[in-house]
Each structure stands twice: as C-alpha cells, then as structure tokens.
Enzyme design. Structure first.
Site, short mmCIF file in Angstrom:
data_model
loop_
_atom_site.label_atom_id
_atom_site.label_comp_id
_atom_site.label_asym_id
_atom_site.label_seq_id
_atom_site.Cartn_x
_atom_site.Cartn_y
_atom_site.Cartn_z
N LYS A 115 0.70 -1.36 -0.06
CA LYS A 115 0.02 0.07 0.02
C LYS A 115 0.84 1.05 -0.07
CE LYS A 115 -4.50 -1.31 0.72
NZ LYS A 115 -5.43 -1.78 1.43
N LYS A 197 -3.52 -10.22 -7.05
CA LYS A 197 -4.83 -10.46 -6.62
C LYS A 197 -6.05 -9.85 -7.03
CE LYS A 197 -5.70 -8.72 -2.66
NZ LYS A 197 -5.95 -8.01 -1.27
N LYS A 200 -10.45 -4.69 -4.81
CA LYS A 200 -11.63 -3.70 -4.88
C LYS A 200 -10.91 -2.46 -5.55
CE LYS A 200 -12.71 -4.63 -0.22
NZ LYS A 200 -11.99 -4.44 1.05
P1 TYM Z 1 -10.18 -6.67 2.91
O1 TYM Z 1 -11.16 -5.80 2.98
O2 TYM Z 1 -9.04 -6.18 1.94
O3 TYM Z 1 -10.83 -8.13 2.52
C1 TYM Z 1 -11.74 -8.84 2.88
C2 TYM Z 1 -11.78 -10.24 3.12
O4 TYM Z 1 -11.62 -10.63 1.69
C3 TYM Z 1 -10.59 -11.57 1.45
N1 TYM Z 1 -10.27 -11.25 0.13
C4 TYM Z 1 -9.96 -12.19 -0.71
N2 TYM Z 1 -9.77 -13.37 -0.70
C5 TYM Z 1 -9.46 -14.15 -1.68
N3 TYM Z 1 -9.06 -13.67 -2.87
C6 TYM Z 1 -9.27 -12.38 -2.95
N4 TYM Z 1 -8.60 -11.65 -4.24
C7 TYM Z 1 -9.39 -11.41 -1.91
N5 TYM Z 1 -9.53 -10.34 -1.96
C8 TYM Z 1 -10.10 -10.07 -0.52
C9 TYM Z 1 -9.41 -10.88 2.56
O5 TYM Z 1 -8.48 -11.82 2.97
C10 TYM Z 1 -10.28 -10.59 3.61
O6 TYM Z 1 -10.70 -11.67 4.47
N6 TYM Z 1 -7.80 -5.70 7.13
C11 TYM Z 1 -8.78 -6.71 6.63
C12 TYM Z 1 -10.01 -6.29 7.25
C13 TYM Z 1 -10.26 -6.31 8.77
C14 TYM Z 1 -10.29 -7.59 9.56
C15 TYM Z 1 -10.35 -7.15 10.75
C16 TYM Z 1 -10.36 -8.89 8.94
C17 TYM Z 1 -9.96 -5.37 9.62
N7 TYM Z 1 -10.11 -5.78 10.68
C18 TYM Z 1 -10.41 -8.17 11.79
C19 TYM Z 1 -10.62 -9.84 10.12
C20 TYM Z 1 -10.63 -9.56 11.49
C21 TYM Z 1 -8.86 -6.05 5.17
O7 TYM Z 1 -8.37 -5.13 4.78
O8 TYM Z 1 -9.68 -6.96 4.53
#
Ligand code: TYM
Length: 333
Positions: A115, A197, A200
C-alpha cells in the site's frame, strides 16, 4: 450441559465495492458457519480511511456492504453485524495494542509495503499501525477463529504475536486467535492479470468481478479473461495461472474438484470453458445481487440491524477493554 459455542469474527473494509474475491475468500465461509459458531462481522470503516475516501461514497458503501452481508446469507438474528466506528472500544484497544507492537514487525507487513508503494503521497501513520487496530478488532471478542483470505494471514499471525506478548506480561487476558482460511478460494486472482490478486481498487482494468455486477458484465469479464496459448483445461498455477484461477473460481462456486473440472472440459477449448465459468458465477451471484438491491431500499431495516449489532458488540467489547485497562494500570473511573 451444552458446550459453549466457539466464536468467529471477521471484517471487510468498505473502501471499494465487494468483489468475487472477498466473497469466495471470506464471506462465503462466514455464512456457512453461522449455526455452529457465535459470529461477529463488521464493516471496517476505521480501516478504510487509511487510504483517502470520498465521505459520501464511504457512507454509501458501508450500508451497501451490510445489505450484501445479509444477502450472502448472514442472518442478523444469528450473526452480530455492526459498523466498526460504532463500537468505540476498537479505537481504544487499538491504541493500547500500538504500545505492544514493535516497529520492526509492523515494517515487515506485506500489505503495508504494497500500500505504501501504491499510495506514495499518503503513507500515513494509520497505514503503518493498521495491524494493531485489526488486532484490537479481533481480541475484543476473544474469537477462536478469524475467517479470512490468504492475504490477511500475516495480520492474524501478528495479532497472535501481540496477544502472546501482552499475556506474557499480564497473564491470560487474550485468547490466541487462529486464521481460518478456505482450501479453495483463499486467493482469487485478477481476470486480466492472473499474477496479481483480484482487488476492490483495481476494477477499472477488467480484472475484478463485483458482487453487484449485472450478468452481462460478468459474462463479458469472463469471456475476456486472460488465459494462455494452449487450449486445454488443466490445473497448474505456475504454468497456467489464468486457467488455474478460473478453475479455482469454478470449483469454489460449484463444489467440483479440479479433476472433475478437467474431465468436464476435456477436449473442449477455452471458448467453452470461460463462458461456463462466467455462467456459474452469474447464477451464484444473482440471488445475492437481487436480495442486496431489495435490502438497500429498506434503510430502516438496515439501521435496526446495525444498531442492534453495535449494542451487542459494544457490550462484549467493553468487558474486554475494562479488563485490559485494569491490567495495564489505568485508574478505574
Ligand atoms: P479486505 O477488506 O481487504 O478484504 C476482506 C476479506 O476478503 C478477503 N479477500 C480475498 N480472498 C481471496 N481472494 C481475493 N482476491 C481476496 N480479496 C480479498 C480478504 O482476505 C479478507 O478476508 N484488514 C482486513 C479487514 C479487517 C479484518 C479485521 C479482518 C479489519 N479488521 C479483523 C479480520 C479480522 C482487510 O483489509 O480485508
């Protein structure tokens, strides 16, 4: 006596619209386990502002995300669904945990490095200490498992390390959480660049399928998906990353194994395979899109859900925070 249910917790940043990656890597697994576990899922709006957001878009996406969680099968009667910023204990415990995470370990986080490279003009403190807030999100609820995609494994491991360090000083305050990562779908790749990957923030290049995309768009994205110069369907992520990614998506939505998929498309080229994957995705997402659109029109219902969610979550979060404040030596009010 009935055994206490185990707890699961996870969140997603409303920094962009939900994608097929977030669905297959995370939400699909959450919905499947609502009966067995006591579940907490939230919209991580505090995390979203580590990258600059348009306020109106952030507000809209946070509510849409809630509608989409419910549409994906997270029944608010069985799961606690809430907005992270509504439960102030997240920010408070986040601060405390900042003081138990080391500069070196935060510097090693892959997501921070990625990032910072992408947002060179806004490498802010929040981006750096993000894993401490994430550790707070998790530890407030003492979950057994944190269901996430593979890219979040490192953050959950760091949370584990922070909790262990804290417990080492103050006794058993935190339960040590484990990541819960799906066997198929933990890393869905971009359709236009299968070496990166699906995310979003990269939807404009044709590689990302959004949960709310209409069928025509999904069909077009899969027809154009990047494959290779061969013509047979075979699972080999190193040599055939595009086809392997499509097989993973197909496997995750149909439940078929890679062998079954190879047999199904034996002797047929990508011209048959790619639209078939698109079709399977369209049928999986159709009911979700329809239900989420319906729920988005019912703002009063959504408000009721997030208010009740914050109430319940806040109660549990407060208990943990009180305990932590006492342990570190803050005077009780
Ligand atoms: P975030 O918002 O980037 O993604 C949300 C969830 O989706 C999964 N994910 C994917 N899995 C497979 N293939 C992909 N291309 C893909 N893109 C996204 C991510 O692994 C995630 O599970 N930091 C976290 C959000 C968060 C969180 C937490 C998660 C904040 N606090 C506490 C668990 C527990 C994040 O940025 O996810």
């Amino acid at each position: 006596m009935e055994e206490a249910k185990k707890t699961m917790l996870s969140g997603i940043k409303p920094s962009g619209d939900l994608t097929l990656g977030s669905y297959l890597g995370a939400i699909k697994n959450w919905a499947a386990r609502a009966e067995e576990y006591d579940c907490y899922y939230f919209m991580a709006d505090l995390h979203a502002i580590t990258v600059r957001q348009n306020p109106a878009d952030l507000r809209r996406r946070t509510l849409e995300q809630l509608a989409q969680y419910i549409a994906c099968g997270l029944d608010p009667e069985k799961n606690t669904l809430f907005i992270q910023s509504h439960v102030h204990q997240h920010a408070e415990l986040g601060w405390v945990l900042n003081c138990y995470a080391m500069f070196g370990e935060l510097s090693r986080m892959t997501q921070f490095k990625d990032k910072s490279a992408k947002n060179a003009d806004n490498i802010n403190g929040g981006l750096f200490t993000y894993p401490c807030l994430m550790a707070a999100d998790i530890l407030l609820y003492q979950p057994d498992y944190v269901p996430v995609g593979d890219d979040q494994r490192q953050h959950v491991e760091l949370c584990h390390a922070i909790a262990r360090r804290f417990n080492g000083v103050y006794g058993d305050v935190f339960k040590l959480p484990e990541p819960y990562i799906p066997k198929v779908g933990a890393r869905i790749m971009s359709l236009s660049d299968p070496t990166s990957k699906m995310s979003k923030s990269e939807e404009e290049n044709g590689g990302t399928v959004l949960l709310m995309d209409p069928p025509e768009t999904i069909a077009r994205l899969f027809k154009r998906a990047v494959t290779d110069s061969e013509t047979f369907v075979h699972y080999d992520p190193a040599q055939k990353p595009g086809v392997s990614n499509l097989m993973t998506i197909y496997s995750a939505v149909t439940g078929k194994s890679y062998d079954e998929i190879e047999a199904e498309f034996a002797g047929q080229g990508y011209g048959v395979f790619k639209p078939a994957v698109g079709e399977a995705v369209i049928e999986t997402l159709r009911p979700i899109r329809e239900e989420a659109s319906r729920l988005m029109k019912d703002k009063a219902y959504l408000e009721g859900v997030y208010r009740a969610g914050a109430e319940k979550a806040g109660h549990i979060a407060e208990k943990t925070l009180r305990k932590v404040y006492k342990k570190v030596g803050f005077v009780a009010r």
